[in-house]
Design an enzyme around this catalytic site. Structure first.
Site, PDB file in Angstrom:
ATOM      1  N   GLU A 126       0.877  -1.172   0.000  1.00 52.73           N
ATOM      2  CA  GLU A 126       0.000   0.000   0.000  1.00 52.73           C
ATOM      3  C   GLU A 126       0.916   1.223   0.000  1.00 52.73           C
ATOM      4  O   GLU A 126       1.806   1.328   0.853  1.00 52.73           O
ATOM      5  CB  GLU A 126      -0.890   0.007   1.249  1.00 52.73           C
ATOM      6  N   ARG A 138       5.100 -12.722   9.903  1.00 51.58           N
ATOM      7  CA  ARG A 138       5.785 -11.481   9.567  1.00 51.58           C
ATOM      8  C   ARG A 138       7.107 -11.404  10.313  1.00 51.58           C
ATOM      9  O   ARG A 138       7.314 -12.076  11.323  1.00 51.58           O
ATOM     10  CB  ARG A 138       4.910 -10.278   9.862  1.00 51.58           C
ATOM     11  N   LYS A 196       4.400   1.000   9.467  1.00 56.43           N
ATOM     12  CA  LYS A 196       4.475   2.269   8.756  1.00 56.43           C
ATOM     13  C   LYS A 196       3.864   3.406   9.568  1.00 56.43           C
ATOM     14  O   LYS A 196       4.318   4.545   9.495  1.00 56.43           O
ATOM     15  CB  LYS A 196       3.789   2.143   7.396  1.00 56.43           C
TER      16      LYS A 196
HETATM   17  P1  ATP Z   1       2.851  -2.092   8.178  1.00 54.74           P
HETATM   18  O1  ATP Z   1       2.271  -3.109   9.128  1.00 54.74           O
HETATM   19  O2  ATP Z   1       4.282  -1.813   8.378  1.00 54.74           O
HETATM   20  O3  ATP Z   1       2.049  -0.861   8.089  1.00 54.74           O
HETATM   21  P2  ATP Z   1       1.532  -3.255   5.973  1.00 54.74           P
HETATM   22  O4  ATP Z   1       1.322  -4.705   6.102  1.00 54.74           O
HETATM   23  O5  ATP Z   1       0.384  -2.378   6.241  1.00 54.74           O
HETATM   24  O6  ATP Z   1       2.804  -2.829   6.792  1.00 54.74           O
HETATM   25  P3  ATP Z   1       1.594  -3.325   3.130  1.00 54.74           P
HETATM   26  O7  ATP Z   1       2.045  -2.262   2.222  1.00 54.74           O
HETATM   27  O8  ATP Z   1       0.159  -3.659   3.170  1.00 54.74           O
HETATM   28  O9  ATP Z   1       2.104  -2.888   4.566  1.00 54.74           O
HETATM   29  O10 ATP Z   1       2.456  -4.627   2.947  1.00 54.74           O
HETATM   30  C1  ATP Z   1       2.786  -5.188   1.706  1.00 54.74           C
HETATM   31  C2  ATP Z   1       3.154  -6.615   1.898  1.00 54.74           C
HETATM   32  O11 ATP Z   1       4.253  -6.725   2.799  1.00 54.74           O
HETATM   33  C3  ATP Z   1       2.020  -7.412   2.514  1.00 54.74           C
HETATM   34  O12 ATP Z   1       1.865  -8.605   1.794  1.00 54.74           O
HETATM   35  C4  ATP Z   1       2.450  -7.659   3.914  1.00 54.74           C
HETATM   36  O13 ATP Z   1       1.932  -8.859   4.387  1.00 54.74           O
HETATM   37  C5  ATP Z   1       3.968  -7.665   3.797  1.00 54.74           C
HETATM   38  N1  ATP Z   1       4.580  -7.254   5.060  1.00 54.74           N
HETATM   39  C6  ATP Z   1       4.342  -6.135   5.758  1.00 54.74           C
HETATM   40  N2  ATP Z   1       5.030  -6.121   6.908  1.00 54.74           N
HETATM   41  C7  ATP Z   1       5.736  -7.281   6.950  1.00 54.74           C
HETATM   42  C8  ATP Z   1       6.645  -7.872   7.891  1.00 54.74           C
HETATM   43  N3  ATP Z   1       6.970  -7.264   9.035  1.00 54.74           N
HETATM   44  N4  ATP Z   1       7.176  -9.077   7.589  1.00 54.74           N
HETATM   45  C9  ATP Z   1       6.872  -9.693   6.434  1.00 54.74           C
HETATM   46  N5  ATP Z   1       6.026  -9.199   5.507  1.00 54.74           N
HETATM   47  C10 ATP Z   1       5.460  -8.003   5.761  1.00 54.74           C
HETATM   48 MG    MG Z   2      -1.377  -3.581   4.923  1.00 57.85          MG
END
Ligand code: ATP
Ligand code: MG
Length: 565
Positions: free
Chosen positions: A38, A264, A274
């Site tokens: 995102e 994760r 984020k």
């Molecule tokens: P955050 O929790 O940091 O805000 P998010 O999951 O909202 O991250 P996205 O942009 O939706 O951020 O994530 C893109 C991809 O990265 C998703 O498939 C998510 O599952 C993966 N991802 C995000 N954080 C992690 C993590 N700590 N470890 C592994 N994969 C991750």
């Molecule tokens: Mg997300």
């Protein structure tokens, strides 16, 4: 056949096993994955794990990986993030080729499918407010209650949904919900929201839309449109999978993707969210998203971490279904491993102390041949100027050396790396008693750093010629969060910021070859650590970030674990 082109992965995990089995059994002809960020912030090391997994699987099994922006919430999304994410994925060493997509490209199709759900009696327009919806949803132990608007006619739902799209209603006035089961044990199946009204400009679709699909409605359908075979995401989406499957099965989508979840990445001393990273930036706790202390990919790049180190780390930790917290030392270990092999060695003095070699001819300069990397003879040698007046590290001298301090002290001989043995004859102090200069003598027979009589000083120091040294700024970094588990047990995240996470040293003196060193090339300052030029450098005045110290506490921990009971 496609399975013959599929190469076995370097290191297996349960997801790679699933992919291999699907290819073997012919359930998938080829593997298609995607990385779906995102664009509401910069990528962090957790995302790097997901990137290495998705792009890695595609590469190993001869398939492809799409980069798809999940741009369904324009309130938080920006073009700056879209650009930064692409730069970061490329820098990490991955390429999506032509397969760059945006969920917003599918808005028209998604809307049409939402209309089909309404026609099939599987979705309805709800007039409850967000608070009322939450209140009707129930809890883990209590079932939810039906909205009073749940049984609207298909015609009325079609009319209202159309008018939502036309912009007739303000934000929050209505939503489109799936018509599932308000008593389902899985809360995600209690009539989840599919569309929200948001009168907000979208970075790509502008003001074409004022209703936006939720993640749940956009994601699986986007996967199906792109022919994704394995939609790999983190564990928090496991409870969304029944909804993912229900939508795919309820709609005439062109393919049948399947979702798989992995744990994760969590790291000690680090926050991977984020939302929190944005706060660090907005509240000025750091220099920006790419601050060298940030766990962002851009921050790590600025700090001097090589992409290979991040990829090695991802391979080293592997992929599993069990949540855990990885020691940040393990990450540093992977990075040191790469840097130790690849980083050219250089001389730099962070806290200079003057040395005058009294018996060395005034005005003479010798070019000393110094190895660029003792770990890698092919890295060759360089010439470093040696003169009568030098700078050494203040910390390498003690007026009254404690036991086990083997470096320079009054009357003691040490080796200057690749130059000569010198002996300290006199210590010059200022009025306050502070040491300001050492008067030394040298042994001309030790040129290059070895004595013909085989004597070996206990210490070898680095040095720079006073006549040749260039001034530089050096920024030392430490954990942003002092607490290994920031925010755990209700502790205040922002109350725990490490005040010593950045130390700026201004009077440093470095060998002249470091002036104009290219951004992105990390070097080892001998005996001090790994350092990388910061973009704040000017042609006259280099600024270096300390990537890491030389000390590898993780390797020690490992060694102890292996030799211990
Ligand atoms: P955050 O929790 O940091 O805000 P998010 O999951 O909202 O991250 P996205 O942009 O939706 O951020 O994530 C893109 C991809 O990265 C998703 O498939 C998510 O599952 C993966 N991802 C995000 N954080 C992690 C993590 N700590 N470890 C592994 N994969 C991750
Ligand atoms: Mg997300």
């Amino acid at each position: 056949m496609s399975m013959q082109t599929a190469r076995p992965p370097e290191r297996g995990d349960f997801i790679r096993d699933i992919v291999a089995a699907d290819l073997q059994a012919g359930r998938s002809k080829t593997v298609v994955t995607r990385f779906p960020p995102e664009p509401n912030g910069y990528l962090h090391i957790g995302h790097a794990k997901a990137i290495c997994l998705n792009f890695g699987i595609a590469r190993e099994f001869g398939g492809r990986c799409h980069l798809r922006f999940d741009d369904t919430n324009p309130i938080k999304e920006e073009q700056e993030y879209i650009d930064a994410i692409q730069a970061d994925v490329r820098w990490l060493g991955f390429d999506w080729g032509e397969h760059l997509y945006f969920a917003s490209d599918y808005f028209e199709q998604l809307y049409a499918w939402a209309v089909e759900l309404i026609r099939a009696g599987k979705a309805y327009v709800d007039d409850l407010s967000a608070d009322e919806i939450r209140e009707h949803r129930g809890t883990l132990t209590a079932p939810g209650r039906n909205s009073p608007w749940r049984d609207r006619s298909v015609e009325e739902n079609l009319d209202l949904f159309e008018r939502m799209r036309q912009g007739e209603f303000p934000n929050g006035a209505r939503v489109l919900r799936a018509r599932l089961d308000m008593t389902a044990p899985n809360i995600n199946l209690r009539d989840p929201v599919l569309y929200r009204i948001a009168h907000v400009e979208h970075p790509r679709t502008g003001d074409a839309w004022c209703i936006y699909p939720t993640y749940d409605f956009a994601h699986g359908q986007s996967d199906a449109i792109e022919g994704i075979t394995h939609s790999i995401c983190t564990l928090e989406f496991e409870v969304h999978r029944p909804l993912y499957d229900w939508l795919i099965e309820s709609l005439p989508v062109p393919s049948r993707p399947r979702q798989y979840e992995f744990a994760r990445l969590n790291l000690t001393h680090t926050v991977l969210s984020k939302r929190v990273l944005l706060r660090l930036v907005n509240e000025g706790h750091v220099r920006g998203w790419d601050d060298p202390r940030m766990p962002t990919i851009s921050g790590m790049r600025r700090r001097g971490v090589p992409a290979e180190g991040i990829r090695d780390f991802a391979a080293m930790i592997g992929v599993s279904k069990a949540d855990s917290v990885v020691e940040v030392g393990q990450f540093e270990h992977a990075v040191r491993d790469v840097l130790n092999r690849t980083a050219p060695r250089r001389f730099a003095i962070l806290d200079p102390l003057k040395v005058v070699i009294e018996d060395y001819p005034e005005g003479q300069t010798e070019e000393m041949e110094v190895a660029n990397n003792p770990e890698d003879p092919s890295a060759g040698t360089r010439k470093v100027a040696f003169t009568r007046e030098l700078w050494i590290e203040r910390d390498d001298f003690r007026d009254e050396p404690p036991p086990k301090f083997f470096r320079l002290a009054p009357g003691r001989e040490v080796r200057l790396r690749s130059a000569y043995f010198v002996t300290c004859r006199e210590v010059v102090k200022d009025a306050s008693g502070a040491v300001i200069e050492l008067r030394c003598t040298y042994d001309p027979a030790t040129r290059g750093g070895d004595a013909p009589d085989g004597r070996r000083p206990k210490a070898t120091l680095h040095w720079v010629s006073a006549a040749h040294a260039a001034p530089a700024e050096v920024r030392l970094y430490d954990h942003l969060f002092a607490d290994p588990y920031p925010g755990a047990d209700g502790r205040d995240l922002f109350g725990n910021l490490n005040p010593a996470s950045e130390t700026v040293l201004r009077g440093c003196l470095v060998e002249p070859s470091l002036v104009g060193a290219p951004i992105g090339e990390t070097v080892q300052f001998e005996r001090l650590g790994y350092f990388s030029p910061d973009p704040d450098s000017t042609p006259q005045y280099p600024v270096f970030n300390r990537t890491l110290t030389l000390k590898d506490t993780w390797a020690k921990v490992q060694a102890q674990a292996n030799t211990g009971s």
